[in-house]
Structure formats: structure tokens, C-alpha cells
Motif scaffolding. Sequence first.
Motif, PDB file in Angstrom:
ATOM      1  N   SER A   1       4.795  -1.970  -2.693  1.00 37.85           N
ATOM      2  CA  SER A   1       4.023  -3.061  -2.100  1.00 37.85           C
ATOM      3  C   SER A   1       2.537  -2.877  -2.394  1.00 37.85           C
ATOM      4  O   SER A   1       1.838  -3.829  -2.739  1.00 37.85           O
ATOM      5  CB  SER A   1       4.264  -3.117  -0.590  1.00 37.85           C
ATOM      6  OG  SER A   1       3.994  -1.862   0.009  1.00 37.85           O
TER       7      SER A   1
ATOM      8  N   LYS B   1       1.975  -3.464  -6.230  1.00 40.94           N
ATOM      9  CA  LYS B   1       1.954  -4.883  -6.604  1.00 40.94           C
ATOM     10  C   LYS B   1       0.624  -5.528  -6.246  1.00 40.94           C
ATOM     11  O   LYS B   1       0.079  -6.337  -7.014  1.00 40.94           O
ATOM     12  CB  LYS B   1       3.105  -5.622  -5.909  1.00 40.94           C
ATOM     13  CG  LYS B   1       4.485  -5.262  -6.448  1.00 40.94           C
ATOM     14  CD  LYS B   1       5.588  -5.912  -5.612  1.00 40.94           C
ATOM     15  CE  LYS B   1       6.970  -5.514  -6.098  1.00 40.94           C
ATOM     16  NZ  LYS B   1       8.044  -6.078  -5.248  1.00 40.94           N
ATOM     17  N   ARG B   2       0.087  -5.191  -5.080  1.00 35.87           N
ATOM     18  CA  ARG B   2      -1.189  -5.784  -4.672  1.00 35.87           C
ATOM     19  C   ARG B   2      -2.326  -5.317  -5.578  1.00 35.87           C
ATOM     20  O   ARG B   2      -3.216  -6.100  -5.928  1.00 35.87           O
ATOM     21  CB  ARG B   2      -1.501  -5.443  -3.210  1.00 35.87           C
ATOM     22  CG  ARG B   2      -0.544  -6.048  -2.218  1.00 35.87           C
ATOM     23  CD  ARG B   2      -1.128  -6.114  -0.823  1.00 35.87           C
ATOM     24  NE  ARG B   2      -1.524  -4.833  -0.279  1.00 35.87           N
ATOM     25  CZ  ARG B   2      -0.716  -4.038   0.422  1.00 35.87           C
ATOM     26  NH1 ARG B   2       0.543  -4.386   0.616  1.00 35.87           N
ATOM     27  NH2 ARG B   2      -1.162  -2.906   0.913  1.00 35.87           N
TER      28      ARG B   2
ATOM     29  N   ALA C   1      -2.048  -7.157  -8.816  1.00 40.70           N
ATOM     30  CA  ALA C   1      -2.432  -8.564  -8.632  1.00 40.70           C
ATOM     31  C   ALA C   1      -3.944  -8.723  -8.540  1.00 40.70           C
ATOM     32  O   ALA C   1      -4.495  -9.736  -8.972  1.00 40.70           O
ATOM     33  CB  ALA C   1      -1.765  -9.124  -7.383  1.00 40.70           C
ATOM     34  N   ARG C   2      -4.636  -7.723  -7.974  1.00 42.33           N
ATOM     35  CA  ARG C   2      -6.097  -7.780  -7.840  1.00 42.33           C
ATOM     36  C   ARG C   2      -6.804  -7.230  -9.075  1.00 42.33           C
ATOM     37  O   ARG C   2      -8.025  -7.122  -9.098  1.00 42.33           O
ATOM     38  CB  ARG C   2      -6.562  -6.982  -6.618  1.00 42.33           C
ATOM     39  CG  ARG C   2      -6.196  -7.598  -5.285  1.00 42.33           C
ATOM     40  CD  ARG C   2      -7.154  -7.139  -4.193  1.00 42.33           C
ATOM     41  NE  ARG C   2      -7.350  -5.695  -4.171  1.00 42.33           N
ATOM     42  CZ  ARG C   2      -6.643  -4.846  -3.441  1.00 42.33           C
ATOM     43  NH1 ARG C   2      -5.680  -5.302  -2.666  1.00 42.33           N
ATOM     44  NH2 ARG C   2      -6.889  -3.554  -3.482  1.00 42.33           N
TER      45      ARG C   2
ATOM     46  N   GLU D   1      -3.564 -12.323  -0.289  1.00 39.06           N
ATOM     47  CA  GLU D   1      -3.472 -10.881  -0.495  1.00 39.06           C
ATOM     48  C   GLU D   1      -2.034 -10.404  -0.625  1.00 39.06           C
ATOM     49  O   GLU D   1      -1.722  -9.553  -1.455  1.00 39.06           O
ATOM     50  CB  GLU D   1      -4.166 -10.153   0.658  1.00 39.06           C
ATOM     51  CG  GLU D   1      -4.045  -8.645   0.629  1.00 39.06           C
ATOM     52  CD  GLU D   1      -4.725  -8.002  -0.571  1.00 39.06           C
ATOM     53  OE1 GLU D   1      -4.408  -6.841  -0.881  1.00 39.06           O
ATOM     54  OE2 GLU D   1      -5.574  -8.659  -1.213  1.00 39.06           O
TER      55      GLU D   1
ATOM     56  N   ALA E   1       1.672 -11.280  -3.695  1.00 37.26           N
ATOM     57  CA  ALA E   1       2.329 -10.465  -4.719  1.00 37.26           C
ATOM     58  C   ALA E   1       3.650  -9.903  -4.212  1.00 37.26           C
ATOM     59  O   ALA E   1       4.556  -9.606  -4.997  1.00 37.26           O
ATOM     60  CB  ALA E   1       1.412  -9.321  -5.167  1.00 37.26           C
ATOM     61  N   GLN E   2       3.767  -9.747  -2.897  1.00 38.44           N
ATOM     62  CA  GLN E   2       4.995  -9.245  -2.304  1.00 38.44           C
ATOM     63  C   GLN E   2       5.865 -10.380  -1.772  1.00 38.44           C
ATOM     64  O   GLN E   2       6.965 -10.129  -1.272  1.00 38.44           O
ATOM     65  CB  GLN E   2       4.656  -8.295  -1.147  1.00 38.44           C
ATOM     66  CG  GLN E   2       3.858  -7.078  -1.574  1.00 38.44           C
ATOM     67  CD  GLN E   2       3.124  -6.459  -0.400  1.00 38.44           C
ATOM     68  OE1 GLN E   2       1.952  -6.145  -0.505  1.00 38.44           O
ATOM     69  NE2 GLN E   2       3.784  -6.263   0.729  1.00 38.44           N
TER      70      GLN E   2
END
Length: 317
Positions: A221, A224-225, A228-229, A282, A285-286
Motif C-alpha cells: 500500500s 503504490k502510493r 503514484a506520487r 492520495e 492508488a490502492q
Amino acid sequence: MMANRFLAAAATLVLMSALPAHAFQLDARYTDADGDMVADIPTDPAQLVDPETLIFAYTPVEDPSVYIDVWAEFLDHLSSVTGKPVEFFPVQSNAAQYEALRAGRLHIAGVNTGGNPIAVACLGFRPFAMMAREDGTFGYEMEIITHPNSGITEIGDLAGRQLAFTSETSNSGFKAPQALLESEFAMVAGTDYTPAFSGAHDNSILGVANADYDAAAVANSVLKRMIARDVVSADALTTIYTSATFPTTGYGVAHNLTPELQDSIAEAFFSFDWAGTALEAEFAAQGESKFVPITFAADWAVVRQIDAAMGVEYTCN
């Protein structure tokens, strides 16, 4: 609940572990008359607190400053529902979060997966919510990652190499990978591979991407964040192991808040509209888009089983 699907895997860990198992119980300071495994709300009005300002902290898995803006709209909603000002407390470590809960300086918190049993047993934490996807499913996986030039392509290649953990209270960052490596692959920390501790999932992820660590066990988790950022490139990392699904951060309150305040806090979580908010952006992505009710007894069963397999005892000071 989803945790029921994890019990077979967790039971395997218990059976295969040579470590003693210890029954989960609350510290003597708390009562559990209803048998739900969390501290009861005090019945003596003198033991209840109704703070003028509520303090909220998110689990310290990444740079806390990033999350002040992420949580701002939710905290405004929380303030509106409870009628109280709410402040974001940017904790730097799990230990700092636990100490703030113990001292009564923290009223509402998101506690990481592995830390929930400690917070419940020793700090009077009452978890009631978790982030979930639109269909109500929730959870994350532990991944063991490496970098493309490490020469590590499977678990056996970790022999003689360094594996980064996050902290000893983390489920995916320490407890689950250590137990799984020993039970599934007969690989023992300190004997078959060299453990290191980075302090946080983002530190482990960046450490592997920069080849400071050969490999690391992390929550996907967080991974993935960060991807994504654009904090880290997916091309800089390779996954060699993915676990079964675990419950994610549990959100809850200090046990001695007034019952009315606890009810209004829960109402704020479940009535918050994520659409168009920084929180939605935020955690997109999950795929998470709402809060759902959970219980510690059912949804953290797999985590308590892993702790039992590792001989974890909750010694409360």
C-alpha cells in the motif's frame, strides 16, 4: 469479514513455529466486560475525558508533513460533526504515537496493522474503522522487493544478503516476513540473511531503489502510493514475494473519551464523502474510497496469530 479468509495461513504459522504462543489479554488497567477484546469505556464519570480540542494522528509510515494536507478536509468534517477543533499531530515514529496515546495527548489515531494489538492491549485503543474499496473489500499485501541489479530473483537468493525491515512493531515490515521466511523457506534472520532496520516503509523502499539495501519487506500500500506520487520509479524495484492479504491501518479512539464523543467521532468517519478530496487522491492508488466498520476481535485475528507464532508478549509499562 475479510480476516476470516486469512486464518488458514495464520494457523500454519502457529503450527510450524517453535516459539511459545501467548494468549492475548488487556493490561490490568482496562476491563473487557463485553468480551470484545478491547478496553471498555469507563463507567465512572470521573474517569471520562471530553477534550476541548481533539488531536488526530495518522500512522507514521511516511513523511508526516505530506499528510497534513491529505487529511485536512476530513479533519474539517470531523470538527463539524463533533463540534470541536481538531489538530493533526505529525508523529515521527510508532513509539511516539504510542507514548502520546498512553499519556492522553492523542485522542484519535490511525494505528498500523502490526501495532494495533499493542495499542489495544497496552494503551486502551479502541479501533472501529478501516479504509476500504467501493465494494467493501480492504487490505494490503507484504512484498519483498529488491533492485534490478541485485542478482536476487527468488527468496533463496536472499541467503547471505541483507534484508531491510522497518520496525519490530510492524506487521508487513517485520513480523509477517520474518515468520513467513522461517515457516515457508526455513530462512532464519541472523543465520541465513542479515536483517537491518530502516525505521519506516518509505525508508526501506527508497533504500532498495538506491541499492543501499539488497532487499526489503514492505507494505505494498505504501509502495503504490510512493509510485503514484513519483517518489520512486516502479522500474527501480522488483518484487520477488507477495503475501496473502492483511488488514490495513485501523482507526480508533482512546477508550476514556465520553461515549457521546466516541459515537460522534465514528459518525464522522462513516459519513465523510471522499469524492474530490485530497484523501481520495492520495489513496486512489490502492482503490480506497471510504471507511468501513471493523472489529479488533475478527479483523485482527490473523495478526494476533502471527504474533503468537513469533512468541510476542505485550509487556505494558
